[in-house]
Design an enzyme around this catalytic site. Structure first.
Site, PDB file in Angstrom:
ATOM      1  CB  ILE A 129      -1.194  -8.557  -1.597  1.00  0.00           C
ATOM      2  CG1 ILE A 129      -1.526  -8.105  -3.029  1.00  0.00           C
ATOM      3  CG2 ILE A 129       0.297  -8.911  -1.469  1.00  0.00           C
ATOM      4  CD1 ILE A 129      -1.194  -9.082  -4.125  1.00  0.00           C
ATOM      5  NE  ARG A 146       8.005  -9.660   5.987  1.00  0.00           N
ATOM      6  CZ  ARG A 146       7.972 -10.917   6.389  1.00  0.00           C
ATOM      7  NH1 ARG A 146       7.805 -11.203   7.653  1.00  0.00           N
ATOM      8  NH2 ARG A 146       8.086 -11.905   5.523  1.00  0.00           N
ATOM      9  NE  ARG A 185       9.515   0.420   8.737  1.00  0.00           N
ATOM     10  CZ  ARG A 185       9.262  -0.872   8.792  1.00  0.00           C
ATOM     11  NH1 ARG A 185       8.413  -1.326   9.688  1.00  0.00           N
ATOM     12  NH2 ARG A 185       9.843  -1.714   7.967  1.00  0.00           N
ATOM     13  CG  ASP A 232       2.869  -1.436  -0.684  1.00  0.00           C
ATOM     14  OD1 ASP A 232       2.392  -2.224   0.149  1.00  0.00           O
ATOM     15  OD2 ASP A 232       4.023  -1.545  -1.141  1.00  0.00           O
ATOM     16  NE  ARG A 272       5.106  -8.713   4.483  1.00  0.00           N
ATOM     17  CZ  ARG A 272       5.746  -7.549   4.424  1.00  0.00           C
ATOM     18  NH1 ARG A 272       5.678  -6.719   5.428  1.00  0.00           N
ATOM     19  NH2 ARG A 272       6.453  -7.225   3.362  1.00  0.00           N
ATOM     20  N   PRO A 273       5.248 -15.263   5.347  1.00  0.00           N
ATOM     21  CG  PRO A 273       4.368 -17.149   4.317  1.00  0.00           C
ATOM     22  CD  PRO A 273       3.996 -15.778   4.792  1.00  0.00           C
ATOM     23  CB  VAL A 274      10.934 -16.013   4.283  1.00  0.00           C
ATOM     24  CG1 VAL A 274      10.799 -14.560   4.656  1.00  0.00           C
ATOM     25  CG2 VAL A 274      11.298 -16.864   5.502  1.00  0.00           C
ATOM     26  CG  ASP A 275       6.674 -20.276   1.827  1.00  0.00           C
ATOM     27  OD1 ASP A 275       6.507 -19.047   2.023  1.00  0.00           O
ATOM     28  OD2 ASP A 275       5.871 -20.959   1.158  1.00  0.00           O
ATOM     29  CG  LEU A 276       6.975 -18.277  -1.959  1.00  0.00           C
ATOM     30  CD1 LEU A 276       6.129 -17.201  -2.612  1.00  0.00           C
ATOM     31  CD2 LEU A 276       6.692 -19.635  -2.605  1.00  0.00           C
ATOM     32  CB  CYS A 306       5.045  -7.796  10.015  1.00  0.00           C
ATOM     33  SG  CYS A 306       4.260  -7.579   8.455  1.00  0.00           S
ATOM     34  CE  LYS A 323       8.867   1.433   2.394  1.00  0.00           C
ATOM     35  NZ  LYS A 323       8.855   0.020   2.774  1.00  0.00           N
ATOM     36  CG  ASN A 324       9.048  -1.103  -0.842  1.00  0.00           C
ATOM     37  OD1 ASN A 324       9.587  -0.924   0.256  1.00  0.00           O
ATOM     38  ND2 ASN A 324       7.746  -1.283  -0.978  1.00  0.00           N
TER      39      ASN A 324
HETATM   40  C1  EPZ Z   1       7.098  -6.151  -0.959  1.00  0.00           C
HETATM   41  O1  EPZ Z   1       7.024  -7.009   0.182  1.00  0.00           O
HETATM   42  C2  EPZ Z   1       7.079  -4.737  -0.432  1.00  0.00           C
HETATM   43  N1  EPZ Z   1       8.226  -4.551   0.446  1.00  0.00           N
HETATM   44  C3  EPZ Z   1       5.772  -4.477   0.314  1.00  0.00           C
HETATM   45  O2  EPZ Z   1       5.754  -3.112   0.686  1.00  0.00           O
HETATM   46  C4  EPZ Z   1       4.590  -4.742  -0.637  1.00  0.00           C
HETATM   47  O3  EPZ Z   1       3.384  -4.601   0.064  1.00  0.00           O
HETATM   48  C5  EPZ Z   1       4.694  -6.168  -1.204  1.00  0.00           C
HETATM   49  O4  EPZ Z   1       5.991  -6.362  -1.839  1.00  0.00           O
HETATM   50  C6  EPZ Z   1       3.612  -6.480  -2.237  1.00  0.00           C
HETATM   51  O5  EPZ Z   1       3.678  -5.574  -3.282  1.00  0.00           O
HETATM   52  C7  EPZ Z   1       9.421  -4.299  -0.068  1.00  0.00           C
HETATM   53  O6  EPZ Z   1       9.627  -4.252  -1.263  1.00  0.00           O
HETATM   54  C8  EPZ Z   1      10.537  -4.041   0.888  1.00  0.00           C
HETATM   55  P1  EPZ Z   1       5.667 -10.327  -1.412  1.00  0.00           P
HETATM   56  P2  EPZ Z   1       7.324  -8.547   0.047  1.00  0.00           P
HETATM   57  O7  EPZ Z   1       6.718 -11.349  -1.179  1.00  0.00           O
HETATM   58  O8  EPZ Z   1       8.369  -8.755  -0.978  1.00  0.00           O
HETATM   59  C9  EPZ Z   1       3.316 -14.111   0.333  1.00  0.00           C
HETATM   60  C10 EPZ Z   1       5.329  -1.268   2.125  1.00  0.00           C
HETATM   61  O9  EPZ Z   1       4.309  -0.788   2.693  1.00  0.00           O
HETATM   62  N2  EPZ Z   1       4.627 -14.764   0.467  1.00  0.00           N
HETATM   63  O10 EPZ Z   1       5.426  -9.873  -2.815  1.00  0.00           O
HETATM   64  O11 EPZ Z   1       7.562  -9.076   1.408  1.00  0.00           O
HETATM   65  C11 EPZ Z   1       3.174 -12.913   1.280  1.00  0.00           C
HETATM   66  O12 EPZ Z   1       2.816 -13.328   2.588  1.00  0.00           O
HETATM   67  C12 EPZ Z   1       5.582  -2.766   2.082  1.00  0.00           C
HETATM   68  O13 EPZ Z   1       6.208  -0.564   1.606  1.00  0.00           O
HETATM   69  C13 EPZ Z   1       4.681 -16.098   0.845  1.00  0.00           C
HETATM   70  O14 EPZ Z   1       3.653 -16.762   1.077  1.00  0.00           O
HETATM   71  O15 EPZ Z   1       5.928  -9.082  -0.483  1.00  0.00           O
HETATM   72  C14 EPZ Z   1       2.118 -12.109   0.573  1.00  0.00           C
HETATM   73  O16 EPZ Z   1       0.850 -12.617   0.875  1.00  0.00           O
HETATM   74  C15 EPZ Z   1       4.667  -3.564   2.930  1.00  0.00           C
HETATM   75  N3  EPZ Z   1       5.920 -16.674   0.965  1.00  0.00           N
HETATM   76  C16 EPZ Z   1       2.433 -12.358  -0.924  1.00  0.00           C
HETATM   77  O17 EPZ Z   1       3.234 -13.542  -0.954  1.00  0.00           O
HETATM   78  C17 EPZ Z   1       7.081 -15.999   0.710  1.00  0.00           C
HETATM   79  O18 EPZ Z   1       8.157 -16.582   0.835  1.00  0.00           O
HETATM   80  C18 EPZ Z   1       3.207 -11.243  -1.624  1.00  0.00           C
HETATM   81  O19 EPZ Z   1       4.304 -10.850  -0.813  1.00  0.00           O
HETATM   82  C19 EPZ Z   1       7.000 -14.642   0.311  1.00  0.00           C
HETATM   83  C20 EPZ Z   1       5.766 -14.055   0.189  1.00  0.00           C
END
Ligand code: EPZ
Length: 421
Positions: A330, A94, A400, A308, A123-127, A118, A22-23
Site C-alpha cells: 500500500i 492528512r 495520535r 496499518d 501519498r498524493p491526493v490525485d484520486l 509524509c 480513529k480512522n
Molecule cells: C487511510 O489513509 C488511513 N487513514 C491510513 O491509516 C491507512 O493506512 C490507509 O487508509 C490504507 O488503509 C485514515 O483513514 C485517516 P489510501 P488514506 O487513500 O485514505 C495511494 C494510520 O496509521 N493514493 O487508501 O490516505 C496512496 O498513496 C493511517 O492510521 C494515491 O495514489 O489511504 C496509497 O499508496 C496511516 N492517490 C494508496 O493509494 C490518492 O489520491 C492507498 O491510500 C489517494 C491515495
C-alpha cells in the site's frame, strides 16, 4: 517530549477495552459539514488526531463540543463561516483533506491545502481531485492550495478509481450525498470505516447502497438532517493489542472485538500459532504453544491484511521460529520500524517493498524512536517481550492513535510507564 519506558518479560493476562476507530471518527466528523442540523458521535476515541480535526472543523465555523470525557462529540455546522482548510492544520494530519467533499457539496466552494508527503510515502491526493472533477467541480491548484468550485452544485456521475483509496472513496461518498442525480463509485474501498460512514450518512437521510462492496451507488438528496451515531470499533487498535499476548504469552480478552473486523489478520495469527476465540463480549487471544511460527504477510486493501498492522506483525515475527517475508503493497516507505527493531536485536533485511525477518529467540531492550504511529506501537510490542529496558521516544506519534496505551497494557501486567520529558 514524553517517552514510554517498558521493562519486558511479563506475561499478559486480563481485559482490554477497544475504543472507537480513529480512522472512522476522522471521516465521520467532516460529515457534520454536510448538514445544518446537529451530528452527534458516540464511542469516539480520545486522541490527539481527533482534537486536530475538532480544531479544523471549528475553524470552518462548526461547533464541536466534547462531552463525557471526550467519548461523545456533539457537532453542529449551522453556519459555515470559512471555506478554507489552512495549511497549518492539514500538514499535521492528512485526514484534514476529507473536508473537501463535504464543503463542496454543501457550500459549492472550498479551498483546501494540499497535504504534501509524509513519513510513510508520497501519498498524493490525485484520486480525491479526480473524483471531485467527475462530480462537476472545477479545480485550480495555486499557492499549495486546491481551489474547488461547483457552480450550480455537484452533479451525480460515475467515479471510477484506478486503485483502491480509502480517503478518496470517503470524499466522493460524502460529496455525492448532496449531488444532483445518481453517483456510482466503482473500485470503491470496502473498509469497515467506509461502511460506518455510509451507515451514518444514511441516518442523516442520504440514499446509499452497496457500501462494503466495490460499487457504491448514491442517489443525491437536497439536504441532510442531523443524527446520532456510534463510531465502529477500532480494528487496528484491536489487532495491535491482540499481538501483545501473542508476543508475551498469557491470555487477554478484547472487549468489543469481532473477527469480521480483522479476518485476514486472524488467519495469519492462527497460522503463527495463536488461538483466537470469539465470545459475547469480544475476542480472547492466547498463544497455542511457546514460540510462534514464521508466516508470510502481504498487505492489501480490506478485506486483505491491513497495512496499518504490518509494523506490529513484524514485531511478533522478530521472535518467531523461522523466516518470514512481509510485503508492503500500500505504501512505498513503510518499513521505518525495521532499523529500530534491529537495534533491539532483530534480524531484518529490507529490499524495496519486502522485508525478510529471521526470528531470534529473544530481543533486547534499547533506546528507540519512530516516525509514525504504527511504527511506534510496534516498538512497544517488541519491548514487551524484550530482555531489559526499552525507552521509546517521540511518543506524540502514539498519542495520535492509541488512547491510554500504558494504562491498557499496564492493567494486564505489563511494566510500562510514561516519563514526561
Ligand atoms: C487511510 O489513509 C488511513 N487513514 C491510513 O491509516 C491507512 O493506512 C490507509 O487508509 C490504507 O488503509 C485514515 O483513514 C485517516 P489510501 P488514506 O487513500 O485514505 C495511494 C494510520 O496509521 N493514493 O487508501 O490516505 C496512496 O498513496 C493511517 O492510521 C494515491 O495514489 O489511504 C496509497 O499508496 C496511516 N492517490 C494508496 O493509494 C490518492 O489520491 C492507498 O491510500 C489517494 C491515495
Amino acid at each position: 517530549m514524553d517517552s514510554i519506558v517498558v521493562r519486558g518479560g511479563a506475561e499478559l493476562n486480563g481485559v482490554i477495552p477497544i475504543a472507537g476507530a480513529k480512522n472512522a471518527c476522522l471521516t465521520l466528523m467532516p460529515a457534520t459539514l454536510l448538514s445544518d442540523e446537529p451530528l452527534t458521535l458516540t464511542n469516539a476515541p480520545r486522541l490527539s488526531d481527533i482534537r486536530t480535526m475538532t480544531l479544523l472543523l471549528q475553524s470552518l465555523g462548526a461547533e464541536v463540543t466534547s462531552l463525557q470525557d471526550g467519548k461523545v462529540l456533539a457537532m453542529s455546522s449551522h453556519d459555515l463561516t470559512n471555506l478554507t482548510a489552512d495549511y497549518d492544520i492539514v500538514r499535521k494530519m492528512r485526514a484534514s483533506f476529507l473536508v473537501l467533499g463535504p464543503l463542496l457539496a454543501r457550500a459549492g466552494r472550498a479551498v483546501v491545502s494540499l497535504p504534501g508527503g509524509c513519513a510513510i510515502g508520497a501519498r498524493p491526493v490525485d484520486l480525491h481531485l479526480k473524483a471531485m472533477e467527475a462530480l462537476g467541480a472545477t479545480l485550480d491548484l495555486r499557492d499549495g492550495y486546491v481551489h474547488a468550485e461547483a457552480k450550480g452544485g455537484l452533479r451525480g456521475a460515475v467515479v471510477e478509481f484506478p486503485i483502491v483509496s480509502v480517503g478518496a472513496t470517503e470524499n466522493a461518498l460524502m460529496a455525492a450525498t448532496l449531488a444532483r442525480g445518481t453517483t456510482e463509485i466503482r473500485n470503491a474501498a470496502r473498509e469497515p470505516e467506509i461502511v460506518d460512514l455510509a451507515q451514518c450518512l444514511r441516518k442523516m437521510g442520504a440514499r446509499i447502497e452497496g457500501e462494503g462492496s466495490s460499487t457504491i451507488t448514491i442517489e443525491g438528496v437536497d439536504r441532510l438532517s442531523g443524527a446520532t451515531h456510534p463510531v465502529v470499533t477500532d480494528r487496528i487498535e484491536l489487532g495491535t493489542y491482540m499481538l501483545a499476548p501473542a508476543i508475551c504469552g498469557g491470555e487477554v480478552e478484547f472487549l468489543g472485538g469481532r473477527i469480521a473486523l480483522v479476518g485476514a489478520f486472524c488467519e495469519k495469527l492462527d497460522a503463527a500459532g495463536v488461538s483466537i476465540r470469539e465470545t459475547e463480549r469480544g475476542l480472547v487471544v492466547a498463544r497455542k504453544n511457546g514460540r510462534v511460527n514464521a508466516v508470510d504477510v502481504v498487505t492489501e486493501p480490506f478485506p486483505g491484511f491491513p497495512t496499518d498492522l504490518q509494523a506490529q506483525m513484524m514485531a511478533l515475527l522478530c521472535t518467531a521460529q523461522g523466516v518470514s517475508v512481509l510485503e508492503e503493497r500500500i505504501f512505498e516507505n513503510r518499513f521505518m520500524h525495521a532499523p529500530e527493531l534491529v537495534r533491539m536485536g532483530a534480524r531484518i533485511e529490507v529490499h524495496g517493498g519486502h522485508a525478510t525477518v529471521t526470528g531470534v529467540e529473544r530481543l533486547r531492550g534499547a533506546r528507540v524512536m519512530a516516525t509514525d504511529l504504527r511504527a511506534s506501537v510496534s516498538l512497544i510490542l517488541a519491548a514487551l517481550a524484550a530482555e531489559g529496558e526499552t525507552v521509546v521516544s517521540r511518543v506524540y506519534h502514539l498519542d495520535r492513535g492509541y488512547e491510554r496505551v500504558e494504562e491498557k497494557l499496564g492493567a494486564c501486567g505489563a511494566s510500562i510507564e510514561r516519563v514526561a520529558g
